[in-house]
Design an enzyme around this catalytic site. Structure first.
Site, mmCIF file in Angstrom:
data_model
loop_
_atom_site.group_PDB
_atom_site.id
_atom_site.type_symbol
_atom_site.label_atom_id
_atom_site.label_comp_id
_atom_site.label_asym_id
_atom_site.label_seq_id
_atom_site.Cartn_x
_atom_site.Cartn_y
_atom_site.Cartn_z
ATOM 1 N N GLN A 115 0.995 -1.091 -0.346
ATOM 2 C CA GLN A 115 0.075 -0.145 -0.240
ATOM 3 C C GLN A 115 0.966 1.586 0.396
ATOM 4 O O GLN A 115 0.067 2.009 -0.438
ATOM 5 C CB GLN A 115 -0.621 0.119 1.116
ATOM 6 C CG GLN A 115 -1.606 -1.098 1.809
ATOM 7 C CD GLN A 115 -2.541 -1.828 0.853
ATOM 8 O OE1 GLN A 115 -3.494 -1.270 -0.570
ATOM 9 N NE2 GLN A 115 -3.536 -2.837 1.280
ATOM 10 N N GLU A 159 -14.320 1.641 -7.182
ATOM 11 C CA GLU A 159 -14.235 0.820 -7.241
ATOM 12 C C GLU A 159 -15.665 0.301 -7.850
ATOM 13 O O GLU A 159 -16.010 -0.101 -6.959
ATOM 14 C CB GLU A 159 -13.714 0.661 -5.588
ATOM 15 C CG GLU A 159 -14.288 -0.920 -5.076
ATOM 16 C CD GLU A 159 -13.386 -2.081 -5.587
ATOM 17 O OE1 GLU A 159 -13.922 -2.634 -5.959
ATOM 18 O OE2 GLU A 159 -11.868 -2.082 -6.015
ATOM 19 N N ASP A 236 -4.577 0.512 -8.137
ATOM 20 C CA ASP A 236 -4.588 -1.120 -7.488
ATOM 21 C C ASP A 236 -5.733 -2.039 -8.051
ATOM 22 O O ASP A 236 -6.498 -2.567 -7.266
ATOM 23 C CB ASP A 236 -5.089 -0.739 -6.565
ATOM 24 C CG ASP A 236 -4.862 -1.582 -4.608
ATOM 25 O OD1 ASP A 236 -4.159 -2.533 -5.187
ATOM 26 O OD2 ASP A 236 -5.502 -1.550 -3.956
ATOM 27 N N ASP A 239 -5.560 -9.062 -10.412
ATOM 28 C CA ASP A 239 -4.686 -10.018 -11.939
ATOM 29 C C ASP A 239 -6.099 -9.564 -12.624
ATOM 30 O O ASP A 239 -7.149 -9.216 -13.033
ATOM 31 C CB ASP A 239 -4.397 -10.839 -11.953
ATOM 32 C CG ASP A 239 -2.583 -11.254 -10.222
ATOM 33 O OD1 ASP A 239 -1.978 -10.748 -10.058
ATOM 34 O OD2 ASP A 239 -3.671 -12.587 -9.534
ATOM 35 N N TYR A 304 2.430 -12.242 -1.682
ATOM 36 C CA TYR A 304 2.453 -12.356 -2.674
ATOM 37 C C TYR A 304 3.457 -13.105 -3.448
ATOM 38 O O TYR A 304 4.035 -13.907 -3.134
ATOM 39 C CB TYR A 304 2.357 -10.311 -3.454
ATOM 40 C CG TYR A 304 1.436 -10.138 -3.408
ATOM 41 C CD1 TYR A 304 0.351 -10.522 -1.836
ATOM 42 C CD2 TYR A 304 1.459 -8.287 -3.293
ATOM 43 C CE1 TYR A 304 -0.831 -8.956 -2.318
ATOM 44 C CE2 TYR A 304 0.461 -7.702 -3.426
ATOM 45 C CZ TYR A 304 -0.495 -8.073 -2.443
ATOM 46 O OH TYR A 304 -1.316 -6.928 -1.846
#
Length: 362
Positions: A115, A159, A236, A239, A304
């Site tokens: 972040q 979003e 942000d 995938d 990750y």
């Protein structure tokens, strides 16, 4: 363990016990039977991700042949939104964990490494960012970091999945989802590609004005004196599969470029150099046709894939050290709040190992 495709579940439901009990009381016996059946199905899907010894293992979406696992203490939430499967669990060693479609999005133990970097790399590359657009980021972590900059006057956030935001507010209220009450924020649940197309070019004839993306973009275009563009755009995204797929296409980068103010910068989630170098190289190459300055940076995040994730950064600033050298530095309370980002880390993030450097400089 056997994994199933959670995208095949075609109904939004929840295995939260309280919600399930309320649904039983509301809807009666016949509908309750259906809810129980689908709740059992989604519970089975969750069981496919968590084995009998309570180990969660990621789905192999873009990294075949490897999985990351965490020991589960307690499942806190599992539901399906209109777009994706949402899972939250308390892990034994990494705090609470957010999982979308079987892939870890964040853990409370290491989320700051991602972040802080995706937000502060572009923000500290700009002398005075006032207008910021966040695409995705429903967990609230990027918003938290952007809101720490006192110079920022406007934060727009697009979003697509309201379900992720609501789940994050409930289960990550003390970690990532801390800035949703910021008065500078305008949050819209909409397709970011449609939002940017409209904010750049206006609405096409016959456009659906009830579409939240179009309505929000048109409202922003009506800013007194005209909309000057964004100083920073942060993408942000998850995938490039499912709802995030369009965010990796050249047309989206073209819209972002057109939506920037002079000297503006873009920072997008840029996948893993150990796993996705051909994809990264392709996107970087396409961006060089659109922006005068394009760079690739990275950070280290233990949970990750391969412990690393990168950022594709683009700027309209043509100066020699644009992006790679910060033009501001954190001071005062902000400096004390940061746990990963610093001016030295900023500069170091652009130093790539030769195998990646050679591929991206082709």
């Amino acid at each position: 363990m056997h994994f199933i495709n959670l995208r095949q579940l075609a109904i939004t439901t929840s295995v939260d016990g309280r919600q399930h009990h309320q649904a039983r009381r509301r809807l009666g016996r016949t509908t309750t039977t259906t809810i129980v059946a689908f709740a059992s199905l989604i519970t089975s899907a969750m069981a496919a991700l968590i084995d009998k010894e309570n180990w969660f293992a990621e789905s192999e979406v873009m990294w075949p042949g490897q999985r990351f696992s965490l020991k589960v203490g307690e499942v806190l939430h599992h539901s399906r939104s209109a777009f994706q499967d949402i899972l939250v669990f308390q892990s034994e060693t990494y705090g609470r964990v957010l999982v979308l479609d079987g892939v870890i999005q964040l853990t409370e133990r290491d989320e700051f490494a991602y972040q802080e970097m995706i937000a502060h790399l572009p923000l500290f590359s700009h002398p005075e960012p006032k207008r910021v657009l966040i695409v995705g980021g429903g967990d609230g972590g990027v918003l938290r970091e952007v809101a720490r900059h006192a110079c920022v006057e406007t934060i727009d956030m697009c979003e697509i999945d309201a379900g992720v935001v609501e789940v994050s507010k409930r289960y990550f209220a003390d970690s990532t989802a801390t800035a949703y009450g910021d008065p500078r924020l305008t949050l819209v649940h909409a397709d970011a590609a449609a939002y940017l197309r409209t904010i750049v070019g206006g609405a096409d004839d016959g456009a659906d004005l009830s579409d939240p993306a179009i309505a929000a973009a048109l409202a922003r275009r009506q800013t007194p004196g005209g909309w000057p563009g964004y100083d920073v755009i942060i993408v942000d995204s998850s995938d490039p599969v499912g709802p995030a797929e369009t965010l990796f296409e050249p047309a989206f980068y073209d819209s972002m470029r057109a939506a920037l103010a002079p000297g503006g910068a873009v920072c997008t989630q840029g996948e893993c150099m150990w796993l996705h170098l051909p994809l990264i190289s392709k996107v970087v190459s396409a961006c060089r046709d659109l922006f005068p300055t394009v760079e690739y940076a990275y950070t280290c995040v233990p949970t990750y894939p391969s412990g690393q994730i990168g950022f594709i950064m683009c700027s309209l600033d043509e100066s020699r050290h644009a992006l790679v050298k910060p033009v501001r530095a954190p001071v005062g309370p902000l400096q004390d709040q940061l746990r990963y980002y610093s001016p030295d880390v900023h500069a170091a993030a652009f130093v790539l190992p030769p195998f990646a450097e050679r591929e991206l400089r082709k």
